[in-house]
Design an enzyme around this catalytic site. Structure first.
Site, PDB file in Angstrom:
ATOM      1  N   HIS A 171       3.290  26.291  28.545  1.00 19.97           N
ATOM      2  CA  HIS A 171       3.699  25.071  27.845  1.00 19.97           C
ATOM      3  C   HIS A 171       3.586  25.296  26.342  1.00 19.97           C
ATOM      4  O   HIS A 171       3.040  26.305  25.888  1.00 19.97           O
ATOM      5  CB  HIS A 171       2.843  23.878  28.285  1.00 19.97           C
ATOM      6  CG  HIS A 171       1.379  24.080  28.099  1.00 19.97           C
ATOM      7  ND1 HIS A 171       0.498  24.257  29.147  1.00 19.97           N
ATOM      8  CD2 HIS A 171       0.642  24.171  26.986  1.00 19.97           C
ATOM      9  CE1 HIS A 171      -0.716  24.426  28.678  1.00 19.97           C
ATOM     10  NE2 HIS A 171      -0.653  24.386  27.371  1.00 19.97           N
TER      11      HIS A 171
HETATM   12  C1  T46 Z   1      -3.515  24.621  25.934  1.00 21.24           C
HETATM   13  C2  T46 Z   1      -4.158  25.715  26.716  1.00 21.24           C
HETATM   14  C3  T46 Z   1      -4.717  26.801  25.838  1.00 21.24           C
HETATM   15  C4  T46 Z   1      -7.152  16.616  30.390  1.00 21.24           C
HETATM   16  O1  T46 Z   1      -7.227  15.602  31.105  1.00 21.24           O
HETATM   17  N1  T46 Z   1      -7.751  16.647  29.157  1.00 21.24           N
HETATM   18  C5  T46 Z   1      -7.687  17.727  28.327  1.00 21.24           C
HETATM   19  O2  T46 Z   1      -8.242  17.695  27.218  1.00 21.24           O
HETATM   20  C6  T46 Z   1      -6.948  18.889  28.773  1.00 21.24           C
HETATM   21  C7  T46 Z   1      -6.853  20.116  27.876  1.00 21.24           C
HETATM   22  C8  T46 Z   1      -6.355  18.854  30.006  1.00 21.24           C
HETATM   23  N2  T46 Z   1      -6.466  17.743  30.780  1.00 21.24           N
HETATM   24  C9  T46 Z   1      -5.872  17.766  32.142  1.00 21.24           C
HETATM   25  C10 T46 Z   1      -4.354  17.888  32.173  1.00 21.24           C
HETATM   26  C11 T46 Z   1      -4.106  18.577  33.481  1.00 21.24           C
HETATM   27  O3  T46 Z   1      -4.045  17.607  34.526  1.00 21.24           O
HETATM   28  O4  T46 Z   1      -6.362  18.903  32.821  1.00 21.24           O
HETATM   29  C12 T46 Z   1      -5.365  19.423  33.691  1.00 21.24           C
HETATM   30  C13 T46 Z   1      -5.143  20.908  33.436  1.00 21.24           C
HETATM   31  O5  T46 Z   1      -4.488  21.052  32.147  1.00 21.24           O
HETATM   32  P1  T46 Z   1      -3.411  22.188  31.883  1.00 21.24           P
HETATM   33  O6  T46 Z   1      -2.685  22.526  33.121  1.00 21.24           O
HETATM   34  O7  T46 Z   1      -2.605  21.765  30.689  1.00 21.24           O
HETATM   35  O8  T46 Z   1      -4.360  23.422  31.491  1.00 21.24           O
HETATM   36  P2  T46 Z   1      -3.940  24.823  30.890  1.00 21.24           P
HETATM   37  O9  T46 Z   1      -5.101  25.722  31.085  1.00 21.24           O
HETATM   38  O10 T46 Z   1      -2.616  25.271  31.406  1.00 21.24           O
HETATM   39  O11 T46 Z   1      -3.725  24.524  29.305  1.00 21.24           O
HETATM   40  C14 T46 Z   1      -4.822  24.174  28.475  1.00 21.24           C
HETATM   41  C15 T46 Z   1      -4.461  22.969  27.586  1.00 21.24           C
HETATM   42  O12 T46 Z   1      -4.004  21.881  28.412  1.00 21.24           O
HETATM   43  C16 T46 Z   1      -3.388  23.288  26.576  1.00 21.24           C
HETATM   44  O13 T46 Z   1      -3.349  22.266  25.600  1.00 21.24           O
HETATM   45  O14 T46 Z   1      -2.959  24.856  24.868  1.00 21.24           O
HETATM   46  O15 T46 Z   1      -5.162  25.269  27.627  1.00 21.24           O
END
Ligand code: T46
Length: 144
Positions: free
Chosen positions: A58
């Protein structure tokens, strides 16, 4: 604040996080608006990931972030729609500053490596672009 860029046109920078070492270990620290160009509004960290797992895929529209890996080894693959570059986070004092508009993937190279992130804003799903074609379209529109 001194940032090193390996790809001058890409919206990221590498910082060496200040560390104080002694016989009893090493302490590293980052101060918002002093060591990085934004105030820190949110901290999150990712743990219990097996080697070979990829996360991310993303981009962000406005969010600035500092990524660091205090334990283990994680590769961050960046793509600004034109160029691609990989950054290795493999020591506690190496920080990766990401500006908005960068597609990122994180690849865990060692079991249980820890990814810590200091972010410039609160969590907002509307700030994410999670579809790659939508990202390319967004980048094109921004460049107009
Ligand atoms: C990024 C990379 C480096 C929350 O509810 N609160 C939060 O602060 C975050 C970061 C995520 N979430 C929820 C959203 C999703 O339902 O946690 C779940 C997993 O998030 P995501 O799939 O976006 O995680 P990554 O590891 O793919 O990405 C993360 C960050 O979301 C993103 O901003 O830059 O780490």
């Amino acid at each position: 604040m001194l940032f090193r860029k390996e790809k001058p046109n890409m919206q990221y920078g590498i910082i060496t996080i200040k560390s104080v070492g002694s016989n009893s270990g090493s302490l590293s620290f980052v101060e918002g608006l002093k060591d990085i160009p934004f105030e820190i509004k949110r901290i999150y960290y990712i743990t219990q990931v097996k080697a070979g797992i990829r996360r991310g895929s993303h981009a962000h529209k406005t969010l600035q972030q500092l990524l660091f890996c205090p334990y283990g080894k994680i590769r961050i693959d960046l793509n600004d729609g034109k160029e691609k570059h990989a950054i290795l986070l493999d020591r506690p004092n190496r920080g990766l500053l990401l500006n908005p508009g960068l597609w990122r993937e994180m690849l865990w190279l060692e079991d249980n490596s820890v990814l810590c992130v200091a972010a410039s804003d609160y969590y907002d799903e509307d700030d994410y672009i999670r579809d790659y074609q939508a990202f390319l379209k967004y980048i094109k529109e921004q460049g107009k």
